[in-house]
Write an enzyme that holds these catalytic residues in place. Structure first.
Site, short mmCIF file in Angstrom:
data_model
loop_
_atom_site.label_atom_id
_atom_site.label_comp_id
_atom_site.label_asym_id
_atom_site.label_seq_id
_atom_site.Cartn_x
_atom_site.Cartn_y
_atom_site.Cartn_z
N ARG A 35 95.22 -67.00 30.26
CA ARG A 35 96.26 -66.22 30.71
C ARG A 35 96.28 -64.79 31.39
O ARG A 35 96.78 -63.80 31.46
CB ARG A 35 97.11 -65.98 29.21
CG ARG A 35 97.66 -66.78 28.50
CD ARG A 35 99.05 -67.18 28.79
NE ARG A 35 99.59 -68.36 28.17
CZ ARG A 35 100.41 -68.58 27.14
NH1 ARG A 35 101.12 -67.36 26.72
NH2 ARG A 35 100.82 -69.48 26.61
N ARG A 39 102.62 -61.43 31.45
CA ARG A 39 103.24 -60.33 31.13
C ARG A 39 102.84 -59.01 30.89
O ARG A 39 103.37 -57.97 31.24
CB ARG A 39 104.35 -60.56 29.81
CG ARG A 39 105.28 -61.58 29.99
CD ARG A 39 105.92 -62.01 28.62
NE ARG A 39 105.01 -62.76 28.00
CZ ARG A 39 105.35 -62.97 26.60
NH1 ARG A 39 106.48 -62.73 26.16
NH2 ARG A 39 104.58 -63.86 25.79
N ARG A 48 108.65 -62.77 37.92
CA ARG A 48 109.29 -63.51 36.98
C ARG A 48 110.78 -63.23 36.91
O ARG A 48 111.74 -64.19 37.14
CB ARG A 48 108.62 -63.33 35.42
CG ARG A 48 109.31 -64.36 34.49
CD ARG A 48 109.15 -63.62 33.09
NE ARG A 48 109.23 -64.65 32.11
CZ ARG A 48 110.20 -65.04 31.52
NH1 ARG A 48 111.46 -64.34 32.03
NH2 ARG A 48 110.41 -65.62 30.43
N ASP A 85 102.64 -74.17 32.75
CA ASP A 85 102.65 -74.28 31.21
C ASP A 85 102.44 -75.71 30.81
O ASP A 85 102.51 -76.84 31.43
CB ASP A 85 103.89 -73.85 30.64
CG ASP A 85 103.87 -73.52 29.29
OD1 ASP A 85 103.39 -72.27 29.14
OD2 ASP A 85 104.03 -74.16 28.43
N TYR A 161 104.50 -79.60 19.79
CA TYR A 161 105.62 -79.00 20.39
C TYR A 161 106.79 -80.08 20.56
O TYR A 161 107.84 -79.71 20.30
CB TYR A 161 105.46 -78.26 21.61
CG TYR A 161 104.37 -76.97 21.67
CD1 TYR A 161 105.08 -75.79 21.29
CD2 TYR A 161 103.08 -77.21 21.49
CE1 TYR A 161 104.05 -74.66 21.13
CE2 TYR A 161 102.22 -75.89 21.61
CZ TYR A 161 102.98 -74.89 21.16
OH TYR A 161 102.01 -73.72 21.15
O1 1CP Z 1 97.26 -67.54 33.65
C1 1CP Z 1 97.14 -68.80 33.10
O2 1CP Z 1 96.24 -68.66 31.80
C2 1CP Z 1 97.89 -69.74 33.48
C3 1CP Z 1 99.02 -70.09 32.80
C4 1CP Z 1 99.58 -70.69 31.42
C5 1CP Z 1 98.78 -71.72 30.78
C6 1CP Z 1 97.46 -71.97 30.94
C7 1CP Z 1 100.75 -70.15 30.62
C8 1CP Z 1 101.67 -69.37 31.13
N1 1CP Z 1 100.81 -71.02 29.55
C9 1CP Z 1 99.30 -71.68 29.38
C10 1CP Z 1 98.90 -72.58 28.46
C11 1CP Z 1 99.81 -72.69 27.41
N2 1CP Z 1 101.34 -72.97 27.11
C12 1CP Z 1 99.30 -73.06 26.15
C13 1CP Z 1 97.68 -73.59 25.65
C14 1CP Z 1 96.99 -72.14 25.71
C15 1CP Z 1 97.29 -71.16 24.78
O3 1CP Z 1 97.21 -71.74 23.34
O4 1CP Z 1 97.76 -70.05 25.33
C16 1CP Z 1 100.27 -73.04 25.27
C17 1CP Z 1 100.02 -73.29 23.34
C18 1CP Z 1 101.62 -72.77 25.77
C19 1CP Z 1 102.93 -73.03 25.23
C20 1CP Z 1 103.60 -71.90 25.38
N3 1CP Z 1 104.08 -71.34 26.50
C21 1CP Z 1 103.60 -70.88 24.26
C22 1CP Z 1 103.30 -70.56 22.77
C23 1CP Z 1 104.54 -70.91 22.11
C24 1CP Z 1 104.24 -71.10 20.69
O5 1CP Z 1 104.92 -70.36 19.89
O6 1CP Z 1 103.32 -71.35 20.11
C25 1CP Z 1 104.51 -69.62 25.13
C26 1CP Z 1 105.04 -68.35 24.68
C27 1CP Z 1 104.69 -70.17 26.59
C28 1CP Z 1 105.30 -69.63 27.74
C29 1CP Z 1 104.19 -68.83 28.69
N4 1CP Z 1 103.41 -69.62 29.52
C30 1CP Z 1 102.56 -68.95 30.10
C31 1CP Z 1 102.97 -67.48 30.22
C32 1CP Z 1 102.62 -66.44 30.90
C33 1CP Z 1 104.12 -67.46 29.34
C34 1CP Z 1 105.14 -66.37 28.57
C35 1CP Z 1 106.29 -66.59 29.29
C36 1CP Z 1 107.12 -65.66 29.92
O7 1CP Z 1 106.57 -65.06 30.97
O8 1CP Z 1 107.89 -65.17 29.51
#
Ligand code: 1CP
Length: 355
Positions: A35, A39, A48, A85, A161
């Site tokens: 990540r 944000r 974004r 994602d 999910y």
């Molecule tokens: O910078 C990076 O790492 C690349 C982008 C990336 C990656 C590799 C994002 C952007 N998401 C992911 C993987 C991801 N997404 C995972 C696996 C890794 C981890 O455990 O963190 C998972 C479980 C998700 C699912 C997801 N997407 C969640 C979690 C939900 C939950 O409650 O379990 C969330 C909040 C997101 C949104 C998301 N994805 C990425 C970002 C920067 C965000 C935040 C969204 C925003 O800008 O509002």
């Protein structure tokens, strides 16, 4: 190392991130952070809001490229990770998906084998095409020395999910379906294995030079289920990708797998193992010796929020225990939004001092 060592070392000469995969231990080790785009960076929040939504950001190559590059410009990480994602896969399969501010993802849940008819594995091309276009742009725009990591979610984690319809602390709905009807649940996993292979193959063809498979919820399964739903599907993905692209290393991140990480490494054939925060650094240093695997990890993301002496001490400890091993410095999980960007700069400085 597998028979691909030679081809790997050709790439590794240009991109130091790839050197550990040829068995080398670098001091200082390569560094990137899960990540690293997100944000906590004001420039991410600006892009974004220009995109008008998270999924639009993922599917607009110009903007997804921009947010991938932002942390590289600031910190010069050794690798960039494609901005996308793990839930792009169910979205491309046709499952309804939305991201809502402060709530995380919401999907229209699939809880029965009959509901799999809502998915269309042959229809992923348009959405995946946008991601591949981002990868191709990135490979053009990134500095030559920066590696590009493509990724997908592991079938088990993506399924949690799809079945729950949102994030959850116990992944109960997917676990219940898997116990109640292993065959039906296995059909969903099969769809995800095939779709993930197509997705990762496309990313490599577009220019990714390493892949990571995120299995965030690997730790919620007992051993036999871990074998069925984490190890086996991952092994199938790794085998297929190795056949198509033997020189591209694959990192597995089975979060929460603990002692089962060793089994995961030897069975799946991954080239790298991501260790989460709970893995004691002395174990990261010893447990995988002789496994021909690169270890990646594992600073607590909350120490990156705290910064200061506590962070400095822990970074020094990790670096010391991993010196002389093929190692990539990372966090044990993703950067959290409240992270001060200046702490990330300090972390990179510390890692780059080496031991
Ligand atoms: O910078 C990076 O790492 C690349 C982008 C990336 C990656 C590799 C994002 C952007 N998401 C992911 C993987 C991801 N997404 C995972 C696996 C890794 C981890 O455990 O963190 C998972 C479980 C998700 C699912 C997801 N997407 C969640 C979690 C939900 C939950 O409650 O379990 C969330 C909040 C997101 C949104 C998301 N994805 C990425 C970002 C920067 C965000 C935040 C969204 C925003 O800008 O509002």
């Amino acid at each position: 190392m597998p028979s691909s060592t030679n081809t790997m070392s050709i790439k590794a000469t240009k991109r130091r991130f790839l050197a550990p995969f040829t068995g080398q231990s670098l001091n200082p080790p390569p560094v990137w952070l899960m990540r690293q785009a997100g944000r906590y960076l004001p420039e991410y929040r600006a892009t974004r809001s220009e995109a008008g939504g998270f999924l639009k950001l993922c599917y607009t190559p110009r903007l997804a490229t921009e947010v991938t590059l932002q942390p590289i410009r600031r910190y010069g990480f050794d690798a960039a990770i494609l901005f996308s994602d793990i839930l792009v896969v169910p979205d491309a399969l046709g499952q309804t998906l939305g991201f809502y501010e402060g709530e995380g993802p919401k999907l229209d849940p699939i809880r029965h084998v009959a509901e799999l008819a809502r998915l269309s594995p042959e229809g992923t091309g348009e959405k995946f095409g946008k991601v591949f276009e981002t990868v191709a742009r990135l490979r053009q725009d990134l500095p030559d020395e920066t590696a590009l990591i493509g990724f997908c979610g592991a079938p088990w984690t993506v399924a949690t999910y799809m079945v729950q319809g949102e994030g959850s602390s116990d992944q109960a709905e997917a676990r219940l379906w898997a116990y109640r009807d292993p065959e039906g649940f296995g059909t969903l996993i099969d769809i995800l294995v095939e779709t993930s292979i197509e997705y990762l193959d496309g990313q490599v063809k577009a220019g990714a030079d390493c892949l990571q498979i995120f299995d965030t919820w690997a730790g919620s399964l007992p051993d036999t289920e871990f074998d069925n739903w984490v190890v086996e599907p991952t092994k199938r993905i790794v085998e297929a990708l190795k056949e198509k692209h033997p020189a591209v290393p694959i990192i597995g991140f089975p979060k929460g797998a603990g002692a089962s990480s060793l089994w995961y490494v030897s069975e799946t054939g991954v080239n790298g193992i991501g260790c989460d925060t709970a893995m004691p650094p002395y174990m990261m240093g010893e447990a995988f010796d002789g496994e021909n695997v690169v270890v990646q990890g594992n600073l607590d993301p909350l120490l990156l929020v705290t910064g200061g002496q506590a962070m400095e001490d822990r970074v020094a400890q990790i670096l010391e225990l991993m010196t002389g091993k093929p190692f990539i410095f990372n966090l044990g999980h993703g950067i959290v939004p409240q992270t001060p960007p200046e702490n990330v700069a300090r972390l990179v400085e510390l890692v780059r001092q080496g031991t």
